[in-house]
Design a protein around this motif. Structure first.
Motif, PDB file in Angstrom:
ATOM      1  N   ILE A   1     -34.405 -24.611  11.598  1.00 11.31           N
ATOM      2  CA  ILE A   1     -35.462 -23.720  11.727  1.00 11.31           C
ATOM      3  C   ILE A   1     -34.847 -22.299  11.943  1.00 11.31           C
ATOM      4  O   ILE A   1     -35.310 -21.084  11.378  1.00 11.31           O
ATOM      5  CB  ILE A   1     -36.374 -23.903  13.195  1.00 11.31           C
ATOM      6  N   ARG A   2     -33.535 -22.087  12.551  1.00 14.86           N
ATOM      7  CA  ARG A   2     -33.079 -20.810  12.819  1.00 14.86           C
ATOM      8  C   ARG A   2     -32.637 -20.229  11.173  1.00 14.86           C
ATOM      9  O   ARG A   2     -32.794 -19.239  10.835  1.00 14.86           O
ATOM     10  CB  ARG A   2     -31.840 -20.886  13.373  1.00 14.86           C
ATOM     11  N   GLU A   3     -32.210 -21.309  10.285  1.00 15.54           N
ATOM     12  CA  GLU A   3     -31.873 -20.960   8.890  1.00 15.54           C
ATOM     13  C   GLU A   3     -33.258 -20.699   7.990  1.00 15.54           C
ATOM     14  O   GLU A   3     -32.857 -20.352   6.974  1.00 15.54           O
ATOM     15  CB  GLU A   3     -30.948 -21.949   8.228  1.00 15.54           C
ATOM     16  N   SER A   4     -33.987 -21.152   8.406  1.00 20.99           N
ATOM     17  CA  SER A   4     -35.328 -21.284   7.548  1.00 20.99           C
ATOM     18  C   SER A   4     -36.595 -20.956   8.165  1.00 20.99           C
ATOM     19  O   SER A   4     -37.451 -21.617   8.583  1.00 20.99           O
ATOM     20  CB  SER A   4     -35.725 -22.587   6.806  1.00 20.99           C
ATOM     21  N   PRO A   5     -36.656 -19.406   9.132  1.00 17.98           N
ATOM     22  CA  PRO A   5     -37.611 -18.968   9.775  1.00 17.98           C
ATOM     23  C   PRO A   5     -39.027 -19.369   9.100  1.00 17.98           C
ATOM     24  O   PRO A   5     -39.071 -19.011   8.041  1.00 17.98           O
ATOM     25  CB  PRO A   5     -37.341 -17.819  10.075  1.00 17.98           C
ATOM     26  N   GLY A   6     -40.162 -20.003   9.963  1.00 18.40           N
ATOM     27  CA  GLY A   6     -41.451 -20.028   9.258  1.00 18.40           C
ATOM     28  C   GLY A   6     -41.411 -21.221   8.386  1.00 18.40           C
ATOM     29  O   GLY A   6     -42.617 -21.641   7.774  1.00 18.40           O
ATOM     30  N   VAL A   7     -40.554 -22.125   8.689  1.00 20.21           N
ATOM     31  CA  VAL A   7     -40.515 -23.733   7.835  1.00 20.21           C
ATOM     32  C   VAL A   7     -41.576 -24.201   8.204  1.00 20.21           C
ATOM     33  O   VAL A   7     -42.012 -24.217   9.404  1.00 20.21           O
ATOM     34  CB  VAL A   7     -39.320 -24.428   7.908  1.00 20.21           C
ATOM     35  N   ARG A   8     -42.596 -24.920   7.379  1.00 15.73           N
ATOM     36  CA  ARG A   8     -43.641 -25.668   7.705  1.00 15.73           C
ATOM     37  C   ARG A   8     -42.937 -26.816   8.367  1.00 15.73           C
ATOM     38  O   ARG A   8     -42.103 -27.481   7.991  1.00 15.73           O
ATOM     39  CB  ARG A   8     -44.330 -25.950   6.519  1.00 15.73           C
ATOM     40  N   GLN A   9     -43.704 -27.482   9.483  1.00 16.79           N
ATOM     41  CA  GLN A   9     -43.160 -28.977  10.213  1.00 16.79           C
ATOM     42  C   GLN A   9     -43.147 -30.112   9.335  1.00 16.79           C
ATOM     43  O   GLN A   9     -42.029 -30.743   9.290  1.00 16.79           O
ATOM     44  CB  GLN A   9     -44.185 -29.103  11.194  1.00 16.79           C
ATOM     45  N   GLY A  10     -44.099 -30.187   8.557  1.00 20.43           N
ATOM     46  CA  GLY A  10     -44.066 -31.356   7.365  1.00 20.43           C
ATOM     47  C   GLY A  10     -42.827 -31.381   6.622  1.00 20.43           C
ATOM     48  O   GLY A  10     -42.157 -32.212   6.214  1.00 20.43           O
ATOM     49  N   ILE A  11     -42.719 -30.165   5.983  1.00 18.52           N
ATOM     50  CA  ILE A  11     -41.290 -29.925   5.040  1.00 18.52           C
ATOM     51  C   ILE A  11     -40.229 -30.026   5.665  1.00 18.52           C
ATOM     52  O   ILE A  11     -39.287 -31.037   5.138  1.00 18.52           O
ATOM     53  CB  ILE A  11     -41.497 -28.591   4.335  1.00 18.52           C
ATOM     54  N   LEU A  12     -39.956 -29.653   6.998  1.00 18.00           N
ATOM     55  CA  LEU A  12     -38.968 -29.804   7.742  1.00 18.00           C
ATOM     56  C   LEU A  12     -38.623 -31.211   8.054  1.00 18.00           C
ATOM     57  O   LEU A  12     -37.713 -32.025   7.907  1.00 18.00           O
ATOM     58  CB  LEU A  12     -38.949 -28.839   9.133  1.00 18.00           C
ATOM     59  N   ALA A  13     -39.619 -32.054   8.421  1.00 23.08           N
ATOM     60  CA  ALA A  13     -39.514 -33.279   8.747  1.00 23.08           C
ATOM     61  C   ALA A  13     -39.124 -34.252   7.625  1.00 23.08           C
ATOM     62  O   ALA A  13     -38.389 -35.043   7.722  1.00 23.08           O
ATOM     63  CB  ALA A  13     -41.046 -33.803   9.097  1.00 23.08           C
TER      64      ALA A  13
ATOM     65  N   PRO B   1     -50.838 -21.252   9.696  1.00 27.85           N
ATOM     66  CA  PRO B   1     -50.980 -20.280   8.673  1.00 27.85           C
ATOM     67  C   PRO B   1     -52.315 -20.209   8.261  1.00 27.85           C
ATOM     68  O   PRO B   1     -52.883 -21.106   8.237  1.00 27.85           O
ATOM     69  CB  PRO B   1     -50.070 -20.901   7.457  1.00 27.85           C
ATOM     70  N   PRO B   2     -52.691 -19.078   7.808  1.00 28.57           N
ATOM     71  CA  PRO B   2     -54.264 -18.897   7.362  1.00 28.57           C
ATOM     72  C   PRO B   2     -54.721 -19.324   6.353  1.00 28.57           C
ATOM     73  O   PRO B   2     -55.738 -19.742   5.874  1.00 28.57           O
ATOM     74  CB  PRO B   2     -54.207 -17.153   7.326  1.00 28.57           C
ATOM     75  N   ASP B   3     -53.462 -19.432   5.307  1.00 26.94           N
ATOM     76  CA  ASP B   3     -53.880 -20.402   4.033  1.00 26.94           C
ATOM     77  C   ASP B   3     -54.023 -21.867   4.032  1.00 26.94           C
ATOM     78  O   ASP B   3     -54.339 -22.419   3.036  1.00 26.94           O
ATOM     79  CB  ASP B   3     -52.750 -19.856   3.003  1.00 26.94           C
ATOM     80  N   ASP B   4     -53.329 -22.490   5.088  1.00 29.52           N
ATOM     81  CA  ASP B   4     -53.465 -23.791   5.480  1.00 29.52           C
ATOM     82  C   ASP B   4     -53.707 -24.409   6.698  1.00 29.52           C
ATOM     83  O   ASP B   4     -52.683 -24.136   7.460  1.00 29.52           O
ATOM     84  CB  ASP B   4     -52.414 -24.647   4.629  1.00 29.52           C
ATOM     85  N   ARG B   5     -54.988 -24.425   7.467  1.00 31.62           N
ATOM     86  CA  ARG B   5     -54.944 -24.516   8.650  1.00 31.62           C
ATOM     87  C   ARG B   5     -54.525 -26.197   9.202  1.00 31.62           C
ATOM     88  O   ARG B   5     -54.425 -26.080  10.263  1.00 31.62           O
ATOM     89  CB  ARG B   5     -56.600 -24.608   9.213  1.00 31.62           C
ATOM     90  N   ARG B   6     -54.171 -27.076   8.274  1.00 27.94           N
ATOM     91  CA  ARG B   6     -53.541 -28.026   8.447  1.00 27.94           C
ATOM     92  C   ARG B   6     -51.903 -28.154   8.596  1.00 27.94           C
ATOM     93  O   ARG B   6     -51.332 -28.964   9.630  1.00 27.94           O
ATOM     94  CB  ARG B   6     -53.865 -29.216   7.580  1.00 27.94           C
TER      95      ARG B   6
END
Length: 165
Positions: free
Chosen positions: A70-82, A110-115
């Motif tokens: 997360i530090r290296e990729s701020p704003g990473v989406r939880q699913g992508i990180l998983a 994020p406003p573009d994907d509420r999921r």
């Protein structure tokens, strides 16, 4: 058989009875050349060393890898990180919830994907990672101390290739 493929261990019955390992080595048979078996042994050793180094900090290898990523990729989406860290989504949700409750990460929809949920470190999370990074880097150097620099480079190149990185 070489000593690299044999080890003294207790049988399940001996271990249950609290007896010492039997004298003499055991054979690993086809496991001697099993990639998964050797990766598992290496992972267990690395995790044991990590737990010993970070026992007082209450950090676990998976959790700390989440914070670093997360530090290296701020704003990473939880699913992508998983997916990137090969952590089950349900387990990632628990990790993220715990770090959120501890004030280490912020979650934002994020406003573009509420999921989706985007993750960033809080100031406290940044401080924690920065404070533990020297110990982590020392642990990493020690974990491959048996390898020469060239061997370490080769091992990491091959592991990145196997992992599609």
């Amino acid at each position: 058989m070489s000593t690299a493929t044999r080890s003294a261990v207790a049988t399940p019955a001996e271990a249950e009875a609290g007896e010492a390992p039997r004298a003499g080595p055991i054979a690993f048979g086809p496991l001697t050349n099993s990639l998964g078996f050797h990766l598992r042994l290496a992972q267990i050793g690395a995790f044991e060393e990590f737990f010993a180094a970070f026992a007082e900090d209450g950090l676990q290898p998976g959790g700390f890898s989440v914070l670093i990523t997360i530090r290296e990729s701020p704003g990473v989406r939880q699913g992508i990180l998983a997916n990137a860290l090969k952590i089950k989504r349900s387990h990632m949700a628990k990790i993220v919830q715990g770090f959120g409750e501890a004030g280490l990460i912020e979650r934002r929809v994020p406003p573009d994907d509420r999921r989706a949920v985007e993750l960033t470190l809080t100031e406290a999370g940044q401080r924690l990672v920065e404070a533990k990074m020297p110990k982590f880097l020392q642990h990493e150097r020690a974990s491959a101390a048996a390898l020469t620099p060239d061997e370490r480079h080769t091992l990491f190149s091959l592991l990145r290739k196997l992992n599609g990185l």
